[in-house]
Design an enzyme around this catalytic site. Structure first.
Site, PDB file in Angstrom:
ATOM      1  N   HIS A  54       0.853  -1.196   0.000  1.00  0.00           N
ATOM      2  CA  HIS A  54       0.000   0.000   0.000  1.00  0.00           C
ATOM      3  C   HIS A  54       0.891   1.250   0.000  1.00  0.00           C
ATOM      4  O   HIS A  54       2.063   1.189   0.381  1.00  0.00           O
ATOM      5  CB  HIS A  54      -0.911   0.007   1.233  1.00  0.00           C
TER       6      HIS A  54
ATOM      7  N   GLU B  54       1.107   3.808   1.922  1.00  0.00           N
ATOM      8  CA  GLU B  54       1.718   4.156   3.210  1.00  0.00           C
ATOM      9  C   GLU B  54       3.012   3.368   3.414  1.00  0.00           C
ATOM     10  O   GLU B  54       4.032   3.899   3.857  1.00  0.00           O
ATOM     11  CB  GLU B  54       0.776   3.789   4.377  1.00  0.00           C
TER      12      GLU B  54
ATOM     13  N   CYS C 247      -5.632   1.152   6.135  1.00  0.00           N
ATOM     14  CA  CYS C 247      -6.469  -0.037   6.379  1.00  0.00           C
ATOM     15  C   CYS C 247      -6.132  -0.609   7.745  1.00  0.00           C
ATOM     16  O   CYS C 247      -5.020  -0.455   8.243  1.00  0.00           O
ATOM     17  CB  CYS C 247      -6.257  -1.072   5.281  1.00  0.00           C
TER      18      CYS C 247
ATOM     19  N   ALA D  91     -23.668  10.985 -26.573  1.00  0.00           N
ATOM     20  CA  ALA D  91     -23.340  12.111 -27.455  1.00  0.00           C
ATOM     21  C   ALA D  91     -24.642  12.734 -27.922  1.00  0.00           C
ATOM     22  O   ALA D  91     -25.551  12.032 -28.378  1.00  0.00           O
ATOM     23  CB  ALA D  91     -22.537  11.604 -28.658  1.00  0.00           C
TER      24      ALA D  91
ATOM     25  N   TRP E  55     -21.844   9.989 -37.050  1.00  0.00           N
ATOM     26  CA  TRP E  55     -21.357  10.535 -35.773  1.00  0.00           C
ATOM     27  C   TRP E  55     -21.981  11.895 -35.512  1.00  0.00           C
ATOM     28  O   TRP E  55     -22.185  12.683 -36.433  1.00  0.00           O
ATOM     29  CB  TRP E  55     -19.839  10.706 -35.808  1.00  0.00           C
TER      30      TRP E  55
ATOM     31  N   LEU F 287     -18.054  -1.707 -29.663  1.00  0.00           N
ATOM     32  CA  LEU F 287     -17.855  -1.330 -28.259  1.00  0.00           C
ATOM     33  C   LEU F 287     -16.465  -1.617 -27.703  1.00  0.00           C
ATOM     34  O   LEU F 287     -16.244  -1.527 -26.496  1.00  0.00           O
ATOM     35  CB  LEU F 287     -18.909  -1.990 -27.335  1.00  0.00           C
TER      36      LEU F 287
ATOM     37  N   ARG G   4     -10.535   1.055 -29.257  1.00  0.00           N
ATOM     38  CA  ARG G   4      -9.677   0.931 -30.453  1.00  0.00           C
ATOM     39  C   ARG G   4      -8.629   2.045 -30.516  1.00  0.00           C
ATOM     40  O   ARG G   4      -8.908   3.195 -30.195  1.00  0.00           O
ATOM     41  CB  ARG G   4     -10.531   0.990 -31.716  1.00  0.00           C
TER      42      ARG G   4
ATOM     43  N   GLU H  22     -23.406   3.117 -22.663  1.00  0.00           N
ATOM     44  CA  GLU H  22     -23.372   3.997 -23.844  1.00  0.00           C
ATOM     45  C   GLU H  22     -24.752   4.137 -24.491  1.00  0.00           C
ATOM     46  O   GLU H  22     -24.850   4.424 -25.680  1.00  0.00           O
ATOM     47  CB  GLU H  22     -22.323   3.487 -24.840  1.00  0.00           C
TER      48      GLU H  22
ATOM     49  N   GLY I  73     -28.819   3.034 -25.554  1.00  0.00           N
ATOM     50  CA  GLY I  73     -29.457   4.268 -25.909  1.00  0.00           C
ATOM     51  C   GLY I  73     -30.318   4.827 -24.793  1.00  0.00           C
ATOM     52  O   GLY I  73     -30.275   4.359 -23.649  1.00  0.00           O
TER      53      GLY I  73
END
Ligand SMILES: NC(=O)c1ccc[n+]([C@@H]2O[C@H](COP(=O)([O-])OP(=O)(O)OC[C@H]3O[C@@H](n4cnc5c(N)ncnc54)[C@H](OP(=O)(O)O)[C@@H]3O)[C@@H](O)[C@H]2O)c1
Length: 317
Positions: A49, A51, A74, A151, A165, A199, A202, A252, A254
């Site tokens: 960790h 720390e 922790c 978008a 697009w 999806l 790329r 994403e 719709g």
């Protein structure tokens, strides 16, 4: 330097690569003695960790010092020993934490230290929480963190007649970078039927591998589709995906599926890419009719090429 500056330094260590320790949260730590930074550390992938990384550099030399951490130390044996014991062993007398640990198994580190005479300060810092938002939701709610990315045109539409697009190249590249940071990307069957999206992430680095690619609905998927069909109720599917280690989903669209996620309280964040174009006609908009008003928080606006990106939280982490 003062507390805020030391915490800012600890945050900067995480900001450089928030998913560095994935699937564990990345924690930044700064050790200060007599007002001077003597060590810094950030969680290693599969290892120590933040720390401990910092304290290993100055072991035995920081009694009476302060450690600044982006999340409380922790207090349990997980894959590593409890950081609280190391803080006590080094004789640190003050701990300043920018967020609490939401993991019920590891939480309570600050209380544990306070009970043993250490001065502890809990500073509630939104950015500290946001830097590990997916992991926090995953451990606290036992479901993936869900970000609805969409978008739109300036008049709110999610389609543009005759165009593939809506947004520009810079926004589309950023979406691929986002996909590479999420464990899964999801759409509804309506989008599969309309666009048959791949999806995948790329032309961008994918240090954590490609995201799982999900289609919500009854199907059937088109022949040759590489998407996984999720046919059950949304909450059940999310619980199953979490049990398979999925910490985050980039939803994403719709709009029909996004509306169902929103109505079920299952969207945590909205990422709205707005292009300077008017549809001017009819057609689906980014947000369908919802069951109730939803007030979002922590708004951020940035310019991406010719587009605007508006980010806000439905459920802040
Ligand atoms: N601009 C953008 O960012 C963007 C993004 C995505 C899509 N789009 C556009 O949006 C249009 C498609 O949107 P859409 O709203 O028709 O489709 P959608 O939201 O992608 O899919 C709707 C489908 O989701 C499935 N589903 C699964 N669980 C559901 C639930 N609890 N409630 C409701 N539906 C659930 C159903 O599939 P079954 O019918 O199989 O049960 C439903 O028909 C396309 O024109 C696409 O190009 C735009």
């Amino acid at each position: 330097m003062h507390d805020a500056a030391f915490l800012e330094r600890a945050l900067a260590l995480v900001r450089a690569d928030p998913l560095r320790a994935y699937p564990k949260p990345t924690v930044g730590a700064v050790v200060v003695v007599n007002g001077e930074v003597v060590a810094e550390g950030v969680t290693e992938k599969g290892g120590r960790h933040g720390e401990v990384v910092a304290l290993d550099q100055v072991a035995g030399k920081v009694a009476g010092g302060t450690i600044y951490v982006t999340m409380e130390p922790c207090s349990h044996w997980g894959t590593t020993p409890p950081c609280t014991e190391r803080v006590l062993a080094e004789g640190l007398t003050r701990v300043v934490a920018a967020s609490l640990d939401p993991n019920p198994e590891a939480a309570g580190g600050l209380d544990y230290l306070r009970e043993r005479g250490v001065t502890v300060e809990s500073v509630d810092c939104f950015e500290a929480r946001a830097l590990s938002e997916a992991w926090r939701t995953f451990v606290a709610k036992r479901r993936p963190f869900v970000a609805y990315k969409v978008a739109t045109t300036l008049d709110g539409h999610v389609t543009l007649p005759g165009e593939r697009w809506i947004t520009g190249e810079a926004s589309r590249r950023l979406v691929h970078e986002l996909r590479a940071c999420y464990d899964a990307v999801a759409v509804g069957m309506g989008t599969v039927r309309a666009d048959a999206p791949r999806l995948d992430a790329r032309d961008v680095p994918t240090p954590h591998g490609q995201p799982r690619r999900l289609a919500f609905g009854r199907g059937p998927l088109p022949e040759g589709s590489e998407l996984e069909l999720c046919t059950g109720p949304l909450a059940d599917e999310l619980a199953r995906l979490a049990s398979e280690g999925v910490q985050s989903i980039l939803l994403e669209g719709g709009p029909t599926l996004a509306g169902a996620f929103l109505d079920a309280g299952l969207v945590d964040k909205v990422l709205l890419f707005v292009a300077p174009v008017l549809n001017g006609g009819d057609g689906p908009t980014a947000f369908p009719r919802l069951g109730s008003v939803a007030r979002l928080s922590n708004l951020a606006v940035s310019r991406i090429g010719d587009d605007a990106l508006i980010e806000a939280y439905v459920n802040a982490p």
